[in-house]
Enzyme design. Structure first.
Site, PDB file in Angstrom:
ATOM      1  CG  HIS A  43      -6.579  -0.220  -1.281  1.00 28.74           C
ATOM      2  ND1 HIS A  43      -6.698  -1.050  -0.394  1.00 28.74           N
ATOM      3  CD2 HIS A  43      -7.907  -0.406  -2.126  1.00 28.74           C
ATOM      4  CE1 HIS A  43      -7.896  -2.096  -0.448  1.00 28.74           C
ATOM      5  NE2 HIS A  43      -8.685  -1.384  -1.440  1.00 28.74           N
ATOM      6  CB  CYS A  51      -0.923   0.036   1.115  1.00 26.58           C
ATOM      7  SG  CYS A  51      -0.308   0.146   2.816  1.00 26.58           S
ATOM      8  CG  HIS A 102      -4.433  -0.460   4.101  1.00 24.83           C
ATOM      9  ND1 HIS A 102      -3.554  -1.217   3.154  1.00 24.83           N
ATOM     10  CD2 HIS A 102      -5.716  -0.010   3.149  1.00 24.83           C
ATOM     11  CE1 HIS A 102      -4.114  -1.455   1.960  1.00 24.83           C
ATOM     12  NE2 HIS A 102      -5.232  -0.594   1.940  1.00 24.83           N
TER      13      HIS A 102
END
Length: 165
Positions: free
Chosen positions: A135, A71, A123
């Site tokens: 993502h 990510c 994240h």
């Protein structure tokens, strides 16, 4: 899936998202952001570049198209290539470097942070428009789009931030 079918699917998705970005700019916002038109243009460039990387593989520690992305690697790569902005480190360090913004003021290219691993800011994704973000999700799905209001991500959402002016 053969390469030609993959390319058609990818371009079809990208064109659909580009249309979404174009029309999203025409929508009325409840609380307009004081950010500049230049940051809005840069944000759109960031979002479009992120969308061009859909279906790339997820690789832990991956920081580029040749290796795949995690990510933070995806966000770093997109920001550098699309806007010349260098973001380093993991999702938590990116969260520390960015300014918080109210979710009603989200613009394309803003960063969204989540707690997906049991600790804060584990994240990060890039807001595209219309409640969607790009993502590097996991090894099974790779780089993809999801909705911010999906049950999974809404429950883990920690905040929106920006590095754009």
């Amino acid at each position: 899936m053969n390469h030609q079918a993959y390319s058609r699917r990818r371009w079809g998705h990208l064109l659909g998202c580009m249309t979404m970005l174009t029309f999203a700019g025409c929508a009325t916002r409840p609380d307009p952001s004081p950010r500049s038109l230049n940051s809005s243009r840069i944000g759109s460039d960031i979002a479009l570049f992120a969308l061009s990387l859909l279906d790339m593989p997820y690789v832990s520690g991956g920081r580029g198209p040749a290796t795949g992305f995690d990510c933070s690697g995806l966000v770093s790569h997109v920001y550098l290539q699309a806007a010349g902005i260098q973001l380093r480190g993991n999702a938590a360090s990116m969260a520390r470097a960015a300014r918080p913004i109210d979710i009603v003021n989200l613009q394309s290219g803003d960063l969204l942070f989540f707690n997906t691993l049991g600790y804060s800011f584990s994240h990060v994704g890039i807001y595209v428009s219309d409640g969607r973000f790009v993502h590097a999700s996991n090894p099974r799905t790779g780089v993809r789009t999801d909705r911010l209001d999906s049950k999974y991500y809404a429950a883990r959402f920690e905040g929106a931030k920006t590095v754009l002016s």
